[in-house]
Design a protein around this motif. Sequence first.
Motif, PDB file in Angstrom:
ATOM      1  N   PHE A  69     -10.567   1.047  -3.366  1.00 24.63           N
ATOM      2  CA  PHE A  69     -11.244   2.154  -2.695  1.00 24.63           C
ATOM      3  C   PHE A  69     -12.738   1.895  -2.755  1.00 24.63           C
ATOM      4  N   ILE A 103      -8.176   8.347  -9.806  1.00 25.50           N
ATOM      5  CA  ILE A 103      -6.989   7.489  -9.806  1.00 25.50           C
ATOM      6  C   ILE A 103      -6.650   7.067 -11.232  1.00 25.50           C
ATOM      7  N   ALA A 118      -2.006   7.644  -3.999  1.00 29.64           N
ATOM      8  CA  ALA A 118      -2.359   6.237  -4.199  1.00 29.64           C
ATOM      9  C   ALA A 118      -1.554   5.625  -5.340  1.00 29.64           C
ATOM     10  N   TYR A 145      -1.267   0.592   3.112  1.00 30.34           N
ATOM     11  CA  TYR A 145      -2.479   1.265   3.574  1.00 30.34           C
ATOM     12  C   TYR A 145      -2.108   2.579   4.250  1.00 30.34           C
ATOM     13  N   ILE A 199      -5.488  -1.173  -6.766  1.00 27.41           N
ATOM     14  CA  ILE A 199      -5.790  -0.053  -5.874  1.00 27.41           C
ATOM     15  C   ILE A 199      -7.246  -0.193  -5.463  1.00 27.41           C
ATOM     16  N   VAL A 230      -2.884  -1.680  -2.835  1.00 28.96           N
ATOM     17  CA  VAL A 230      -2.911  -0.387  -2.153  1.00 28.96           C
ATOM     18  C   VAL A 230      -4.348  -0.146  -1.717  1.00 28.96           C
ATOM     19  N   CYS A 231      -4.568  -0.005  -0.419  1.00 32.13           N
ATOM     20  CA  CYS A 231      -5.921   0.190   0.095  1.00 32.13           C
ATOM     21  C   CYS A 231      -6.117   1.649   0.496  1.00 32.13           C
ATOM     22  N   VAL A 232      -7.008   2.324  -0.226  1.00 32.41           N
ATOM     23  CA  VAL A 232      -7.311   3.730   0.033  1.00 32.41           C
ATOM     24  C   VAL A 232      -8.539   3.864   0.936  1.00 32.41           C
ATOM     25  N   ALA A 262       1.980   5.117  -4.252  1.00 29.98           N
ATOM     26  CA  ALA A 262       2.026   3.919  -3.409  1.00 29.98           C
ATOM     27  C   ALA A 262       2.030   2.656  -4.262  1.00 29.98           C
ATOM     28  N   ALA A 306      -5.351  10.905  -5.157  1.00 28.91           N
ATOM     29  CA  ALA A 306      -5.099   9.967  -6.248  1.00 28.91           C
ATOM     30  C   ALA A 306      -3.608   9.856  -6.536  1.00 28.91           C
ATOM     31  N   PHE A 314      -3.815   9.341   1.797  1.00 30.71           N
ATOM     32  CA  PHE A 314      -2.723   9.183   0.836  1.00 30.71           C
ATOM     33  C   PHE A 314      -2.206  10.515   0.297  1.00 30.71           C
ATOM     34  N   PHE A 323       1.884   3.515   4.392  1.00 26.99           N
ATOM     35  CA  PHE A 323       2.369   4.350   3.287  1.00 26.99           C
ATOM     36  C   PHE A 323       3.507   5.264   3.733  1.00 26.99           C
TER      37      PHE A 323
END
Length: 235
Positions: free
Chosen positions: A49, A15, A211, A94, A47, A70-72, A214, A208, A98, A228
């Motif tokens: 993760f 990312i 994400a 979320y 972000i 942003v939740c991966v 997003a 990535a 992604f 998303f």
Amino acid sequence: MNIAIIGYGKMGREIERTAIDRGHKIVAKVGREGIAAHSLTGVDVAIEFTEPTAVMDNIRTLLGMGLPTVCVTTGWFDRVQELEDAAHQAPLVYASNFSLGVNILFQITQELAALMAPYSDYKVGIEEVHHTAKKDAPSGTAITLAQGILPAYPALHGWALSQNAGPDQLPINAVRQDPVPGTHTVSYSSSVDELSLHHIAHPRAGFALGAVIAAEKAVHIPPGIHPFADLLFAR
């Protein structure tokens, strides 16, 4: 845009590379020491993760700071509604996946299910294949695919892993083996032919990129919980 990465492992580093390539700055990298050990002053978006066991506390903390998040992380979506109050303070984006290609697959899967449902000779199923280190089975992506299919099949009462699925359930075959890229297949099989949708994930860079896209969108949307796909395909 100033980004905080919460969870600085292999995916976090991917990312970081993608964000820098797109002209953004990484101003905080949070590892196992946790968010409390860092100042997030000047951060525009976070972000996240990490792990399913940590994600709820992380999201509440970030949203409580007023940070678009942003939740991966996957494996927690049955609890997403618990975050409604926290998301009044900042937007949460979320997804179970992604990858841009997978999100297109989600949309096509819904449309294909509506077309195929009247033809009862075709039996629908899902298969997902991942490396043995993946902890959740079936994958969140497979569950999202199932959720896109089931509304078209009122006779099916939910999904189940294939070894446990009854005749009135959508079977998901979850395979774990090494080495293998993440693969998802939706298939419709009859005695005369088979139709399938197939997605293979190659490098982590695809996840990535999604994400970071997003995150770019998250700073321009109102507080609340935002899937998303809703941001990608807003009309």
